[in-house]
Design a protein around this motif. Structure first.
Motif: not given
Lengths: 310, 280
Positions: A25-39, A65-73
């Protein structure tokens, strides 16, 4: 009027593993909020028990965006994160990862922030995030875009409620539909149990099965529709419509859930993932007390059917 | 239908074209069908071996605690060029469900295409004025359904909810630039196909592109332009094998969409012929 919210509960995205189907499994965390975020990320096991985290995953600039492998996490047996609790047996179990997108401007201040509800929802609704499961060998993948609303928040004035309905269970011809339900809350201290009222209906509206699924807080469960029908004395091929479909509803009048629908064709190695549509997609006023009344009616009907003599 | 559309434009437009008191009077006079939004649409596929099922249920019975007496489902299938190929209505029993095979619906239709646009509208059958009043107060009921795509040969399955509905009058320019929130890993993928519906009364031309998801600010890796007829559907296709080897993840972008949420369906075609699909 503003409300006090933990900064790691402002904007979350919850993603789950799918090891039971032999998938990564993997997830793409998108940031279109208009400001920087910490995930940040917290990991729980499928029974809702804390497994690891919170841990910093990465910073995401506006528009990135941030691309995250759930298995690695999550790691094999959860060893990939500090503070993880399980051993090798965890590899066969599912995990739930709650990503928190924390605006950088909130990082220096207190853990709890004052925010207008509209402002909070602007953060959440600015984008979808993407959860994808895949076969590491062939690359075959399927995923779904969705948002995670702030369900089951401690202290919210009105309890969350949940309704899933649509005829999307396909249970013949080697194919199967499995519904995934997550009893989610962004609050780590959420401790309420919940009961999901479910029913399967034939094409003519007749009740094929009525049952309850019980969830500890933060727990993840899978419901195989074909198995449920068989447990209620039905051969799936005998009760589906002429194209192999049967209709399923699920409701809860005291808690919210994040549902996903799996359609699988194991012999071909194919699968599909989709989310359901909450009542507001059918009528914009169908929220709050009005939605609650609808949901209670479904729960009452399930209770009556489940207790009726066979 | 034109009368219902006229009432809808008064009841559901924001901002309202009429003052509040007049709007309430309009609400009392409006025909029952005006309280239901325009038909919902979705692309259907009829390529060799592939069938599309339109799956509906009597969701009205859930929305109205007193229940209904079932519903009537109105289905239209348009070809790729927007031509009306099929128009049929089906009864739904109370709490009932229905799956309609587009292959069955198009059987015997001479000029059926491999792709087209399905539009669905449902109206409840109500027996009591109180039930009608419940629907009138919902703020505009939207008919939702799921399409289920099935390729018998490869076993590929996809189930997708609709994104948009019929736009009876294209008053505004098409929706602005679009960038999908999903990214596509190229491992095992031979092609990316975009299936685009056009639920408006005017033809649209749109340019679709692929960008490197890990380097989004750089030039597009590939681009293609298609024209989609009014109430029709079209396909934009990309050969993933032609992308630079260093690119592992791509994102779909478009210069415009036919209407607000008319995102294309994104199909990942794998080397062995299987596919997976979701909205972009």
């Amino acid at each position: 009027m503003g409300m006090k919210v933990r900064r790691d509960a402002l904007h979350c995205f919850v993603a789950t593993t799918a090891r039971r189907f032999g998938l990564a499994s993997r997830a793409t965390i998108n940031n279109r909020t208009g400001e920087p975020v910490l995930v940040m990320a917290r990991v729980r096991d499928e029974d809702g028990q804390a497994h690891a985290g919170p841990v910093e995953v990465g910073s995401v600039d506006a528009g990135d965006d941030l691309h995250v492998d759930l298995g690695a996490l999550v790691g094999n047996g959860g060893s990939g994160l500090p503070g993880s609790h399980s051993g090798g047996a965890a590899e066969a179990r599912e995990h739930v990862v709650t990503f928190s997108l924390i605006p950088q401007r909130f990082l220096e201040g207190p853990e709890t922030v004052d925010i207008e509800p509209a402002q909070m929802f602007r953060q959440i609704l600015a984008q979808d995030h993407y959860l994808e499961h895949y076969d590491p060998g062939t690359g075959f993948s399927s995923g779904v875009l969705y948002q995670t609303p702030p369900l089951n928040r401690i202290g919210q004035p009105v309890p969350s409620s949940f309704l899933m309905q649509a005829p999307k269970a396909f249970v013949t011809g080697g194919r199967r539909t499995v519904f995934q339900f997550l009893h989610y809350s962004p609050d780590p201290d959420y401790a309420q149990e919940a009961t999901l009222s479910c029913r399967a209906l034939a094409a003519d509206g007749g009740v094929l099965a009525a049952w309850h699924e019980r969830f500890p807080p933060h727990a993840l469960r899978f419901v195989d529709v074909g198995a449920v029908l068989q447990a209620h004395g039905h051969a799936p091929a005998d009760v589906t419509d002429q194209n192999g479909f049967v209709y399923v509803e699920a409701a809860c009048d005291h808690a919210g859930f994040v549902p996903l629908t799996w359609n699988l064709f194991p012999a071909k190695g194919t699968f599909d993932l989709e989310h359901s549509l909450p009542p507001v997609y059918y009528g914009p006023v169908l929220s709050g007390a009005r939605k609650q009344r609808m949901v209670e009616a479904v729960c009452d009907a399930v209770a009556a059917a489940a207790s009726a003599p066979a | 239908m034109a009368l219902e559309r006229l009432f809808r434009s008064v009841l559901f437009s924001e901002p309202s074209p009429v003052p509040g008191r007049l709007r309430r009077a309009v609400q009392r006079m409006a025909p029952f069908g005006a309280f239901f939004h325009e038909p919902t649409v979705q692309v259907y596929l009829q390529e060799p071996g592939v069938d599309t099922y339109l799956c509906v249920n009597d969701f009205f019975d859930v929305l109205v605690p007193d229940g209904t007496q079932g519903a009537t489902v109105h289905v239209r299938l348009h070809g790729a060029a927007g031509q009306l190929l099929v128009e049929q209505s089906f009864p739904l029993q109370r709490r009932g469900s229905l799956s309609l095979s587009t292959r069955d619906l198009l059987r015997g239709v001479a000029d059926a295409d491999t792709i087209g646009l399905a539009s669905l509208q449902m109206l409840p059958r109500t027996g009591h004025p109180r039930q009608q009043e419940a629907f009138r107060s919902m703020g505009g009921v939207m008919c939702q359904f799921y399409t289920y795509y099935l390729d018998e040969k490869s076993g590929s399955v996809a189930m997708i909810h609709p994104q948009t509905s019929v736009v009876p009058r294209q008053r505004r320019p098409p929706a602005p630039r679009f960038a999908s929130c999903q990214s596509v890993q190229r491992h095992g993928v031979s092609a990316i196909r975009l299936l685009q519906a056009n639920p408006t009364p005017v033809a649209v031309e749109a340019t679709y592109g692929l960008v490197d998801a890990d380097r989004p600010g750089e030039d597009r890796l590939a681009e293609t332009r298609i024209r989609v007829a009014p109430m029709g559907a079209g396909v934009a296709e990309f050969d993933v094998g032609t992308l630079p080897a260093a690119v592992t993840r791509v994102r779909v972008v478009a210069d415009s969409l036919p209407s607000g949420n008319a995102k294309p369906l994104l199909m990942r075609v794998y080397n062995d012929g299987r596919f997976s699909m979701s909205h972009a």
